[in-house]
Design an enzyme around this catalytic site. Structure first.
Site, short mmCIF file in Angstrom:
data_model
loop_
_atom_site.label_atom_id
_atom_site.label_comp_id
_atom_site.label_asym_id
_atom_site.label_seq_id
_atom_site.Cartn_x
_atom_site.Cartn_y
_atom_site.Cartn_z
N HIS A 130 -5.95 44.29 76.35
CA HIS A 130 -5.12 45.17 75.51
C HIS A 130 -4.03 45.84 76.33
O HIS A 130 -3.60 46.95 76.02
CB HIS A 130 -5.96 46.25 74.82
CG HIS A 130 -7.21 45.73 74.18
ND1 HIS A 130 -7.26 45.30 72.88
CD2 HIS A 130 -8.45 45.52 74.70
CE1 HIS A 130 -8.48 44.88 72.60
NE2 HIS A 130 -9.22 44.99 73.70
N SER A 142 24.26 44.11 86.87
CA SER A 142 24.90 44.57 85.64
C SER A 142 26.38 44.81 85.92
O SER A 142 26.75 45.19 87.03
CB SER A 142 24.23 45.86 85.18
OG SER A 142 25.12 46.66 84.45
N LYS A 181 21.45 48.03 89.09
CA LYS A 181 20.56 47.09 88.39
C LYS A 181 20.30 45.79 89.12
O LYS A 181 21.17 45.23 89.78
CB LYS A 181 21.17 46.74 87.02
CG LYS A 181 21.17 47.90 86.06
CD LYS A 181 19.81 48.13 85.44
CE LYS A 181 19.66 47.24 84.23
NZ LYS A 181 18.33 47.40 83.65
N GLU A 202 13.41 36.20 82.09
CA GLU A 202 13.62 36.44 80.65
C GLU A 202 14.00 35.14 79.95
O GLU A 202 13.53 34.85 78.84
CB GLU A 202 14.71 37.49 80.45
CG GLU A 202 14.26 38.89 80.84
CD GLU A 202 15.42 39.87 80.86
OE1 GLU A 202 15.47 40.74 80.01
OE2 GLU A 202 16.29 39.74 81.75
#
Ligand code: ARG
Length: 457
Positions: free
Chosen positions: A154, A275, A281, A288
Site C-alpha cells: 500500500h 528545466s 531541476k 517517465e
C-alpha cells in the site's frame, strides 16, 4: 501497375487509392516478402509447377532486388503494397517468367506469411534484449545483496528487505516475459502459405518443403484459418504489452525514488534533463517516458483486438490494419529495452538513505510478533500484543529498536534480551532464508537460478 487490373475499366479514384494502399507502411516487410517469395518459387520448381530455368531466373532477380533495396539503389514506391511492388519490379526486370511467381499463391496467404516472418524476427530480437536485461538485473541484485531497504505494501513501509531482493524480483518478471515470448513463437512459427486466397489451391504444392526453407516448424492445418488467423499477432502484442507494463512499474518506482522525498536513486546526468526555467531541476524524463510508452503499446494491442473483433472468415481488408501496431510495438519495445538497459549501467543508489528507510515505519513489528509466536504465544495474540507495542512507540515517539528490555517486558514476560537484536532490520533480513526470501544466501540461490534460466531462454 495493379496486380488485378484485368477486370476493371476505370482507374481507382486517387483518394480511394491513397486510402487502400499499404505500401507507406508495409514496405517495412520487404525482406520478409522477398524471402517468402524466394522459398515459394523454389517450392514451385521442386514440385515441377514451373520450369527450373524460370525459377532460377526469378530467384536471381529477387535476390538482386533485395540487394538493391538494401543498398538504396532501388526506391520502394508506386505500388499498392509491398507484395505488388516486389512482383512489379520482378516483372519489370525479367518479364514473363516473373509473372509465374504468383502461381498457387494469393496475397492473402502471402501477407500472413510475411507478417509471421516479421513477428518471428521481432520475438527473436526481443528475447535477446531480455536475456541481456535479466543478466544486468541479476548482476545488480548480487551487487546490492546486502543493501537494506523497506519493502512496501500500500506504499507504506511493510518489512525490511534488500535492494538486491527487489532487483531479483524484476529479473524474474522480465525472465517470464522472455519465456512467454518463446512460447508465443511456437504459434507464430507455422506457415500459412499454400492456403491461397481462402480455400487453398488446386496445384500440387509441397507446403512442408516451403516451411522447411523458411525455418517454420510446420504448416497451418486449415486454409480458412491460415489466411484469417491473427491470433499470433495479438499474442505477440500482448507479450509486448506485458514487457512494457513491467518497464512502466519499475520506472514509476525510479521516478519517485529520484525525488527529494525518497532520494533512494541518484539519476545519472546522461539520463536526465533540466528545466528551461528552473535552474535547479534534474528531471527523470527517461524513466517517465519508459513509464508512459506502455500506453502506446497498450494502444497497439487494443487496436489490433478491436480490428479483429467480429471479423468473419476468411481474409478481410480490415486485416491490413494489423501491421502498424506490430511495427510500432516492436520499435517502442526495442528502444525502451535498449535505453533502460543503458540506464541501469549508469544509475546508482544512496545506500545510506535506503538503509535508514528500512528501519522506519516500525517495519520490524512483524519480527516482534514472530518472536512471541516462536515462543509459544498464538500468532493472533502475538499480533495484538505487538500492535500495542507499536502504539506505545507512536505515542512516545520511539522506534522499536529504541525500546529497552523492560519496556518490552511490560507487554509480555516472554521477551528476553534477544528481542533487542530480533527487531533490527539486519536480523529481519537474515532470518528470511526460506525459498523466495531476502536473506543473502537465499538471494544468491535465486540469482543462480535466474542465471541458469537466462541461459535456457
Ligand atoms: N496489403 C494487403 C494486406 O496487408 C495484402 C493482402 C491483400 N489481399 C486482398 N485480398 N486485397 O492485408
Amino acid at each position: 501497375m495493379k496486380l488485378w487490373s484485368g477486370r476493371f475499366t476505370a482507374e481507382l479514384d486517387k483518394i480511394a487509392e491513397q486510402f487502400n494502399d499499404s505500401l507507406p507502411f508495409d514496405r517495412e516487410m520487404y525482406r520478409q516478402d522477398i524471402t517468402g517469395s524466394i522459398a515459394h518459387c523454389k517450392m514451385l520448381a521442386h514440385c515441377c509447377i514451373i520450369p527450373d530455368a524460370d525459377a532460377q531466373n526469378i530467384v536471381g532477380a529477387l535476390e538482386k532486388i533485395l540487394e538493391d533495396i538494401e543498398s538504396g539503389a532501388l526506391e520502394i514506391e508506386n505500388a499498392e503494397d509491398i507484395h505488388s511492388f516486389v512482383e512489379n519490379e520482378l516483372v519489370k526486370r525479367i518479364g514473363d517468367p516473373g509473372r509465374k511467381l504468383h502461381t498457387a499463391r494469393s496475397r492473402n496467404d502471402q501477407v500472413a506469411t510475411d507478417t509471421r516472418l516479421y513477428v518471428r524476427d521481432c520475438i527473436d530480437k526481443t528475447v535477446m534484449l531480455l536475456r541481456a536485461l535479466v543478466s544486468t538485473l541479476a548482476d545488480i541484485a548480487e551487487r546490492e545483496k546486502s543493501t537494506a531497504m523497506p519493502a512496501y505494501t500500500h506504499m507504506q513501509k511493510a518489512q525490511p528487505t534488500t535492494l538486491g531482493h527487489y532487483f531479483a524480483a524484476y529479473a524474474n518478471m522480465f525472465l517470464r516475459d522472455g519465456e512467454r515470448l518463446k512460447d508465443c513463437r511456437k504459434r507464430v512459427n507455422v506457415l500459412p502459405l499454400g492456403s491461397g486466397a481462402c480455400a487453398s489451391t488446386t496445384f500440387p504444392i509441397d507446403r512442408d518443403y516451403t516451411a522447411k526453407l523458411l525455418g517454420f516448424d510446420g504448416v497451418t492445418q486449415n486454409s480458412l484459418d491460415g489466411v484469417s488467423d491473427r491470433d499470433f499477432a495479438i499474442e505477440y502484442l500482448s507479450c509486448a504489452t506485458q514487457i512494457m507494463l513491467h518497464l512502466s512499474r519499475i520506472n514509476e518506482e525510479f521516478v519517485y525514488w529520484s525525488g527529494e522525498e525518497f532520494g533512494f536513486l541518484i539519476l545519472p546526468d546522461e539520463y536526465s534533463t533540466g528545466s528551461s526555467i528552473m535552474p535547479q531541476k534534474k528531471n527523470p524524463d527517461v524513466n517517465e517516458l519508459l513509464r508512459g510508452k506502455c500506453g502506446r503499446v497498450v494502444g497497439d494491442l487494443t487496436g489490433m483486438i478491436t480490428v479483429m473483433k467480429g471479423l468473419p472468415l476468411a481474409y478481410n481488408k480490415d486485416m491490413q490494419e494489423d501491421k502498424e501496431p506490430i511495427f510500432d510495438a516492436d520499435k517502442t519495445l526495442e528502444l525502451s529495452l535498449r535505453v533502460f538497459s543503458a540506464f541501469l549501467e549508469k544509475v546508482s543508489f544512496d545506500r545510506a538513505k535506503l538503509e535508514r528507510a528500512a528501519a522506519g515505519g516500525h517495519s520490524c513489528a512483524t519480527e516482534c510478533a514472530d518472536y512471541l509466536a516462536a515462543h509459544g504465544i498464538p500468532f493472533r495474540t502475538a499480533h495484538e500484543i505487538t500492535g500495542k507495542i507499536v502504539l506505545y512507540c507512536v505515542n512516545n515517539n520511539k522506534t522499536l529498536q529504541q525500546l529497552s528490555l523492560e519496556e518490552f517486558r511490560s507487554f509480555s514476560p516472554v521477551f528476553d534480551t534477544d528481542i533487542l537484536t530480533a527487531v533490527l532490520p539486519s536480523s529481519a533480513i537474515a532470518r528470511r532464508s526460506v525459498k523466495g526470501g531476502c536473506a543473502e544466501t537465499e538471494l544468491l540461490r535465486q540469482i543462480k537460478e535466474l542465471r541458469q534460466a537466462v541461459k535456457k531462454l
